[in-house]
Write a protein that holds these residues in place. Structure first.
Motif, PDB file in Angstrom:
ATOM      1  N   GLY A 185       3.581  -3.963  -7.407  1.00 32.23           N
ATOM      2  CA  GLY A 185       2.191  -4.192  -7.079  1.00 32.23           C
ATOM      3  C   GLY A 185       1.767  -3.468  -5.814  1.00 32.23           C
ATOM      4  N   ARG A 186       0.590  -3.839  -5.333  1.00 37.06           N
ATOM      5  CA  ARG A 186       0.022  -3.167  -4.164  1.00 37.06           C
ATOM      6  C   ARG A 186      -0.494  -4.194  -3.149  1.00 37.06           C
ATOM      7  N   ASN A 187       0.279  -5.253  -3.010  1.00 40.13           N
ATOM      8  CA  ASN A 187      -0.032  -6.350  -2.091  1.00 40.13           C
ATOM      9  C   ASN A 187      -1.290  -7.109  -2.507  1.00 40.13           C
ATOM     10  N   GLU A 188      -1.402  -7.359  -3.806  1.00 38.96           N
ATOM     11  CA  GLU A 188      -2.516  -8.163  -4.287  1.00 38.96           C
ATOM     12  C   GLU A 188      -2.471  -9.592  -3.746  1.00 38.96           C
ATOM     13  N   ASN A 189      -1.289 -10.063  -3.354  1.00 35.76           N
ATOM     14  CA  ASN A 189      -1.178 -11.433  -2.854  1.00 35.76           C
ATOM     15  C   ASN A 189      -1.487 -11.543  -1.362  1.00 35.76           C
ATOM     16  N   ASP A 216       1.630  -4.092   5.742  1.00 33.73           N
ATOM     17  CA  ASP A 216       1.488  -4.397   4.322  1.00 33.73           C
ATOM     18  C   ASP A 216       2.882  -4.696   3.770  1.00 33.73           C
ATOM     19  N   THR A 251       7.326  -9.865  -5.897  1.00 34.56           N
ATOM     20  CA  THR A 251       6.209  -9.323  -6.676  1.00 34.56           C
ATOM     21  C   THR A 251       6.665  -8.233  -7.636  1.00 34.56           C
ATOM     22  N   ARG A 283      -6.663  -1.698   1.120  1.00 37.37           N
ATOM     23  CA  ARG A 283      -5.535  -1.920   0.214  1.00 37.37           C
ATOM     24  C   ARG A 283      -5.227  -0.626  -0.538  1.00 37.37           C
ATOM     25  N   SER A 300      -4.619   2.007  -3.415  1.00 38.29           N
ATOM     26  CA  SER A 300      -5.021   2.100  -4.819  1.00 38.29           C
ATOM     27  C   SER A 300      -3.805   2.006  -5.728  1.00 38.29           C
ATOM     28  N   SER A 301      -2.690   2.533  -5.234  1.00 41.21           N
ATOM     29  CA  SER A 301      -1.443   2.463  -5.998  1.00 41.21           C
ATOM     30  C   SER A 301      -0.278   2.472  -5.029  1.00 41.21           C
TER      31      SER A 301
END
Length: 470
Positions: A215-219, A242, A264, A305, A307-308
């Motif tokens: 993921g990309r630190n969505e949490n 991050d 994650t 954040r 994008s990828s």
């Protein structure tokens, strides 16, 4: 080596620093942005201008700069980079000492920005503070081994004047430079960057790859700790990181707590990945404008954040790779490279569609439709013995130019953290940094703790050595 038990400390590592002048920085950011949006001009940049080592120009270059085109900062020897092996009983006191040294430099830098120069009084007081702190660290080490008397020679710091405006022909970010950086000269058109080349794979090399999708630190896992460099000290990094992968990572993490946490990553990889956040400097107040790691430590702007996020483990062009040991800790790049010099710097900036071109000491100006790319490539050679070292560097090494490891080191999978960002059009940006590092792009860095289950690491090695993409 890092403690494997929870250090005995308070969570108040940030108490040693007075908050930086947040309102002044916010106002300056707005000025840099021209009130509404930064006017970024990528105009006739010359490739030869992109590789001057920052902070190391001759005095004549600084003396010739027009008034208002320079800034002052403070350069101090990096004590952490010179540490000898630290006995177990001394680790927490040494860790706290390193955090205290960073806070002392930050306070002295704030006084420098307030007065416009780093006078003898500021430097003298800083040297006294550093001498006392380093002495306590040396005493702690000396209780269990030889006292490192050479550390005391690292107490003195110096003032440094640096250029803040772009030279003729360089791309610029219009407007006044923001106190604390970045400066107009810190940006370059990616199309001016040199083409980088990788060593070609030979017979016997390992050409496969293994990807952990985390993921990309969505949490929203952020903190300003650094469990590798300053374990047991809250806000030990003085800038925000991050995180992806292991969901529990903070200053007080241990090998046991990391192994027991969730992740994650979709493949069960429990490893810890972290890097300084990227912020857009759009003049808007960030939620952490008064928080440790944010405005409290001179880091302004809204966190962007990625994008990828792509986490790829790749092989060696000349040999097969061996498994990484579990809990191996690696740092790539140097958060203090601007003042300490480029020896440990490893920043790499580019744009999507132009990644054969890489910038080392400039932020990229990307053409329309192209995203900013940060590439953090880690050391791929391991000493075969230790999962960490006193300076967090000597137990691993980068491969030589031909792809081979130095004598005494074994090739292991090389981690590459690739991050992309959709930076708003005509908007300046910068990584979080220690305040005296002026948010220079050369200070970019990444951190990694391998917590892969052994079966997953074996799968990764099999894919890489077998030439497969997994």
């Amino acid at each position: 080596m890092i403690p494997t038990t929870r250090p005995r400390t308070t969570r108040q590592g940030h108490k040693f620093r007075a908050p930086l002048k947040v309102r002044a920085l916010a106002a300056a950011a707005a000025l840099l942005l021209g009130g509404g949006g930064t006017a970024v001009i990528a105009a006739n940049a010359s490739a030869g201008s992109t590789h001057r080592q920052p902070g190391h120009a001759g005095a004549g270059a600084h003396d010739a700069a027009p008034a208002g085109a320079v800034a002052n900062t403070i350069a101090c020897p990096d004590v952490g980079d010179r540490l000898p092996p630290v006995p177990d009983a001394a680790r927490q006191r040494v860790s706290q000492g390193l955090a205290d040294l960073d806070a002392q430099v930050a306070r002295a830098y704030e006084r420098t920005t307030a007065s416009g120069s780093a006078g003898a009084g500021v430097l003298g007081e800083l040297e006294q503070q550093r001498s006392a702190t380093i002495g306590r660290m040396a005493d702690a080490i000396g209780e269990g081994s030889a006292r490192p008397s050479d550390l005391m020679g690292l107490s003195a710091c110096s003032a440094r004047t640096v250029r803040t405006q772009a030279a003729s022909g360089e791309p610029t970010v219009l407007g006044a430079p923001m106190p604390g950086g970045p400066a107009p000269g810190d940006f370059a058109d990616i199309r001016s960057a040199p083409v980088s080349r990788q060593p070609a794979a030979r017979g016997g090399g390992s050409t496969g790859t293994f990807v952990s999708r985390c993921g990309r630190n969505e949490n929203g896992h952020f903190n300003s700790d650094n469990v590798i460099v300053t374990p047991g000290v809250s806000n030990g990094a003085h800038h925000t990181h991050d995180y992806v992968g292991n969901v529990s990572t903070n200053a007080f993490s241990t090998d046991a707590s990391l192994a027991a946490a969730s992740t994650t990553c979709t493949n069960g990889d429990l490893s810890t990945h972290y890097w300084p956040v990227l912020r857009v400097l759009d003049g808007k107040a960030a939620p952490d404008a008064n928080a440790p790691g944010g405005g409290h430590d001179g880091n302004m702007g809204r966190i962007l954040r990625p994008s990828s996020v792509t986490l790829t483990f790749r092989g060696s062009p000349v040999t097969k790779v061996a498994a990484m040991p579990r809990f191996l800790r690696i740092i790539t790049g140097d958060a203090k490279a601007f003042t300490s010099g480029p020896r440990n710097a490893n920043a790499s900036w580019s744009c999507t569609g132009f990644e054969e071109r890489q910038l080392k000491d400039k932020y990229p100006l990307c053409p329309p439709g192209s995203n900013v790319v940060r590439t953090l490539a880690f050391q791929s050679c391991w000493d075969g013995r230790s999962t960490d070292s006193a300076n967090h560097r000597t137990h691993v090494a980068f491969a030589r130019q031909d792809g081979s490891c130095p004598r005494g080191f074994t090739a292991v999978p090389q981690l590459v953290q690739r991050l992309t960002y959709d930076v708003p059009a005509r908007t300046a940006f910068a990584v979080d940094s220690f305040p005296e590092q002026l948010h220079k792009p050369v200070t970019d860095h990444g951190d990694f703790i391998n917590v892969m289950p052994q079966a997953l690491m074996a799968k990764a090695v099999g894919c890489i050595n077998g030439g497969r993409r997994c």
